[in-house]
Structure formats: C-alpha cells, structure tokens
Write an enzyme that holds these catalytic residues in place. Structure first.
Site, PDB file in Angstrom:
ATOM      1  N   SER A  47      12.332  -6.107  -3.252  1.00  0.00           N
ATOM      2  CA  SER A  47      13.435  -5.601  -2.419  1.00  0.00           C
ATOM      3  C   SER A  47      14.650  -6.503  -2.602  1.00  0.00           C
ATOM      4  CB  SER A  47      13.019  -5.618  -0.951  1.00  0.00           C
ATOM      5  OG  SER A  47      14.125  -5.344  -0.123  1.00  0.00           O
ATOM      6  N   TYR A  76       8.772 -10.127   5.826  1.00  0.00           N
ATOM      7  CA  TYR A  76       9.160  -9.144   4.805  1.00  0.00           C
ATOM      8  C   TYR A  76       9.926  -9.780   3.646  1.00  0.00           C
ATOM      9  CZ  TYR A  76      10.765  -4.803   2.689  1.00  0.00           C
ATOM     10  OH  TYR A  76      11.012  -3.782   1.793  1.00  0.00           O
TER      11      TYR A  76
HETATM   12  N1  LIG Z   1      12.987   2.383   1.561  1.00  0.00           N
HETATM   13  C1  LIG Z   1      13.700   1.286   1.403  1.00  0.00           C
HETATM   14  O1  LIG Z   1      14.857   1.189   1.862  1.00  0.00           O
HETATM   15  C2  LIG Z   1      13.127   0.137   0.611  1.00  0.00           C
HETATM   16  C3  LIG Z   1      14.009  -0.875   0.205  1.00  0.00           C
HETATM   17  C4  LIG Z   1      13.502  -1.961  -0.522  1.00  0.00           C
HETATM   18  C5  LIG Z   1      12.172  -2.002  -0.853  1.00  0.00           C
HETATM   19  N2  LIG Z   1      11.331  -1.020  -0.432  1.00  0.00           N
HETATM   20  C6  LIG Z   1       9.916  -1.146  -0.790  1.00  0.00           C
HETATM   21  O2  LIG Z   1       9.505   0.019  -1.470  1.00  0.00           O
HETATM   22  C7  LIG Z   1       8.089   0.173  -1.320  1.00  0.00           C
HETATM   23  C8  LIG Z   1       7.787   1.625  -0.971  1.00  0.00           C
HETATM   24  O3  LIG Z   1       8.372   1.914   0.284  1.00  0.00           O
HETATM   25  P1  LIG Z   1       9.011   3.333   0.644  1.00  0.00           P
HETATM   26  O4  LIG Z   1      10.422   3.110   0.947  1.00  0.00           O
HETATM   27  O5  LIG Z   1       8.628   4.351  -0.364  1.00  0.00           O
HETATM   28  O6  LIG Z   1       8.276   3.580   2.041  1.00  0.00           O
HETATM   29  P2  LIG Z   1       7.359   4.795   2.555  1.00  0.00           P
HETATM   30  O7  LIG Z   1       7.992   6.105   2.255  1.00  0.00           O
HETATM   31  O8  LIG Z   1       7.067   4.471   3.987  1.00  0.00           O
HETATM   32  O9  LIG Z   1       6.024   4.652   1.689  1.00  0.00           O
HETATM   33  C9  LIG Z   1       5.165   3.549   1.854  1.00  0.00           C
HETATM   34  C10 LIG Z   1       3.865   3.784   1.099  1.00  0.00           C
HETATM   35  O10 LIG Z   1       3.017   2.637   1.306  1.00  0.00           O
HETATM   36  C11 LIG Z   1       1.721   3.097   1.672  1.00  0.00           C
HETATM   37  N3  LIG Z   1       1.015   2.138   2.514  1.00  0.00           N
HETATM   38  C12 LIG Z   1       1.467   1.533   3.639  1.00  0.00           C
HETATM   39  N4  LIG Z   1       0.486   0.792   4.187  1.00  0.00           N
HETATM   40  C13 LIG Z   1      -0.608   0.932   3.387  1.00  0.00           C
HETATM   41  C14 LIG Z   1      -1.942   0.440   3.437  1.00  0.00           C
HETATM   42  N5  LIG Z   1      -2.375  -0.318   4.451  1.00  0.00           N
HETATM   43  N6  LIG Z   1      -2.791   0.773   2.449  1.00  0.00           N
HETATM   44  C15 LIG Z   1      -2.388   1.574   1.433  1.00  0.00           C
HETATM   45  N7  LIG Z   1      -1.155   2.096   1.330  1.00  0.00           N
HETATM   46  C16 LIG Z   1      -0.271   1.771   2.314  1.00  0.00           C
HETATM   47  C17 LIG Z   1       1.983   4.401   2.431  1.00  0.00           C
HETATM   48  O11 LIG Z   1       0.845   5.247   2.335  1.00  0.00           O
HETATM   49  P3  LIG Z   1      -0.163   5.640   3.534  1.00  0.00           P
HETATM   50  O12 LIG Z   1       0.603   5.530   4.821  1.00  0.00           O
HETATM   51  O13 LIG Z   1      -0.582   7.039   3.202  1.00  0.00           O
HETATM   52  O14 LIG Z   1      -1.279   4.656   3.413  1.00  0.00           O
HETATM   53  C18 LIG Z   1       3.127   5.007   1.620  1.00  0.00           C
HETATM   54  O15 LIG Z   1       2.612   5.721   0.522  1.00  0.00           O
HETATM   55  C19 LIG Z   1       7.652  -0.847  -0.264  1.00  0.00           C
HETATM   56  O16 LIG Z   1       7.033  -1.946  -0.896  1.00  0.00           O
HETATM   57  C20 LIG Z   1       8.963  -1.261   0.385  1.00  0.00           C
HETATM   58  O17 LIG Z   1       8.897  -2.579   0.898  1.00  0.00           O
HETATM   59  C21 LIG Z   1      11.786   0.050   0.281  1.00  0.00           C
END
Ligand SMILES: NC(=O)c1ccc[n+]([C@@H]2O[C@H](COP(=O)([O-])OP(=O)(O)OC[C@H]3O[C@@H](n4cnc5c(N)ncnc54)[C@H](OP(=O)(O)O)[C@@H]3O)[C@@H](O)[C@H]2O)c1
Length: 266
Positions: A140, A154
């Site tokens: 991130s 985080y």
């Molecule tokens: N969105 C942003 O603004 C942003 C910015 C910077 C970095 N990121 C990073 O991008 C990555 C993906 O995030 P996203 O934005 O796509 O969020 P998201 O839409 O909430 O997706 C998160 C994913 O992680 C999975 N997950 C969460 N807890 C889990 C667990 N205990 N076991 C297995 N899977 C788990 C969820 O699946 P289930 O709930 O089905 O298990 C879901 O598929 C993360 O690492 C996040 O830190 C996001």
C-alpha cells in the site's frame, strides 16, 4: 504446453478478483482463495466461461495458522504447481492499539504478514527450480509514508511487505522469479466498507485520488512482468510517495498528526 497457474489470495472481492481476471486474460489458470466460497465459485464460473482457462476454488481463512499448508496441499492434490503468487488478502482494523483486542491484532499479522511470507517461502524454491515465477505482494501507499494514529499495524505490515519484496527481488535477479510490491492508494473495492471508513472518505478525498480495482491489478501485472520491485499506482500516489521520501521524519509525523484523522478511524 500446460497452462501456468496463478494463486490469488483474497480473490472474493476488489483487487484480488481483478487480479484473477488479469492473470486469466493472460492465459493463466487461476486458483482462487478467500473465506467466502460462494463468491469464489461465481468468479470461477465467470473466468472459465470468459477466458477458457481452469479456475480452482480453495476456501481458506488465512487467520488460521494451518491455512497456507492446507491451500498448498489442495493444489498438490490437483497435481498443480504455482507459477504466480498474488499475496493480496488484507483489511484495515480501526482504532488505536491500546483499545483493540490482541486476538484481532494477532489475526491481522497472521493474514497479512505471516501467511504471505509462508506462501512465498514454500513456493519460491519450486519457482527457482523451474526458472519461472511471479510474486506480487499487494502492499500500500501507506507502507511508503509515515505511520498514523489508528489502524496501527496496517502501515507497519505494508512497510514489511515493501521491504521483503525488495530483498526477494534482489535475491532472485538471476533466477527467473520476479518479485514486486504493489502500492495502491485509494482503490474502489470493499476495503473501506470492511474497515468502516467509507462515509468519512467520501467527504475527505477528491475523486481523482481514487482508482478502480481493475486498473490497479493491471498495473500490478505489468510491474511483475517488468520485474519492478516497487510499483505505486497512479500519478497522484507516485507524487505522494516521492514527497514522503523527501520529507524529514518529524515533518512527516507532524503532517500525519494533523491530517491522518481524515483517512483513519482512531
Ligand atoms: N482498497 C484500497 O484502497 C487499498 C489501498 C491500498 C492497499 N490495499 C490492499 O489491497 C488488498 C486487497 O484489498 P481490497 O481493497 O481488494 O479489499 P476488499 O475488497 O475488502 O478485499 C479483501 C479480500 O481479502 C480477503 N480476506 C480478508 N480477510 C481474510 C482472511 N482472514 N482469510 C482469507 N481472505 C481474507 C477477503 O475475502 P473474504 O472476506 O471472502 O475472506 C477479500 O477477498 C489488501 O491487502 C489491502 O490492504 C487496498
């Protein structure tokens, strides 16, 4: 030649689902893992139909210490090796450290730091032996700027993901394995619903700071192909990352102290 396989963690939503599409569009079979099996089954059907590749569904909760071994055992049972690993699963935990419960903090470390490190450690030797591999660690922009009050672990976890990606990148320059840390800024996904900051961010951030999950995943794919160790998504985020590098630490912390509350729940 048999198709290559990409294992995507956190594939049931957002950036992970977008990564599954991108790798499938480039001819990879995909192994999709997360906790919500129904979501994964729907995505797998879509991918099979649209790209004509194989899509395996592996339900796993990465907060369980045995999950990485269970995922790899299931792949072995299917006779598959992993050519691309997308360590993507993650979430934010609102609140200040002292007011949260330790099991929740421990789980976060397990899901976002131990599990990706373990999957990498267990898959890397095979990739090196086969002289081909792609590892994308979804970090991130938070890992490249000073820490903030609230969502305490985080930024620290994401910094770890950046540093370990750089080290693995250097260790594998001559092996055929590319390792990249992808550093997205604000990205449309379910992330801000899960960490309950959606309403706050709608007020405090301009639209131009946000990117779509598809664009972020496409950038990550290209960074891995180009073997870029760290890739920040989008021009505004690149500017923020560059500015943070130039800023003295105490100025950076002062900025976080005054502005961090706009983006974090403390
Ligand atoms: N969105 C942003 O603004 C942003 C910015 C910077 C970095 N990121 C990073 O991008 C990555 C993906 O995030 P996203 O934005 O796509 O969020 P998201 O839409 O909430 O997706 C998160 C994913 O992680 C999975 N997950 C969460 N807890 C889990 C667990 N205990 N076991 C297995 N899977 C788990 C969820 O699946 P289930 O709930 O089905 O298990 C879901 O598929 C993360 O690492 C996040 O830190 C996001």
């Amino acid at each position: 030649m048999a198709r290559r396989l990409a294992l995507v963690t956190g594939a049931s939503a957002g950036i992970g689902a977008a990564f599954a599409h991108i790798y499938a569009s480039h001819g990879y079979d995909v192994a999709l893992t997360a906790r919500r099996t129904e979501r994964l089954e729907t995505l797998a059907s879509e991918i099979r139909l649209r790209f004509g590749v194989e899509a395996l569904v592996i339900a796993a909760d990465l907060a369980e210490p045995g999950a990485p071994d269970a995922i790899l055992a299931e792949l072995t049972a299917h006779g598959r090796v992993v050519d691309a690993l997308i360590n993507n699963a993650g979430y934010g935990l609102p609140g200040v450290y002292a007011e949260t419960e330790w099991p929740a903090q421990r789980e976060m470390l397990q899901v976002m730091l131990i599990a990706p490190s373990e999957l990498t450690h267990k898959l890397l030797p095979g990739m090196i032996e086969r002289k081909f591999g792609r590892i994308v660690n979804v970090a991130s922009l938070a890992g490249l700027v000073p820490g903030s009050a609230g969502h305490t672990q985080y930024a620290a976890i994401k910094s770890f993901m950046v540093k370990i990606s750089q080290s693995l990148h250097l260790e594998n320059l001559a092996t055929g394995v590319h390792v990249s840390a992808l550093c997205p800024g604000f990205t449309f996904s379910e992330f801000h619903d899960v960490n309950a900051t959606r309403a706050q961010l709608t007020q405090s951030t301009p639209d131009w700071l946000w990117l779509g999950a598809d664009e972020v995943a496409a950038t990550g794919y290209e960074a891995a192909e180009a073997n870029r160790p760290v890739c920040v998504t989008g021009v505004p985020n690149k500017a923020i990352a560059a500015f943070a590098k130039l800023l003295p630490d105490d100025w950076g912390l002062a900025l976080m102290a005054s502005q961090g509350g706009r983006f974090r729940k403390v």
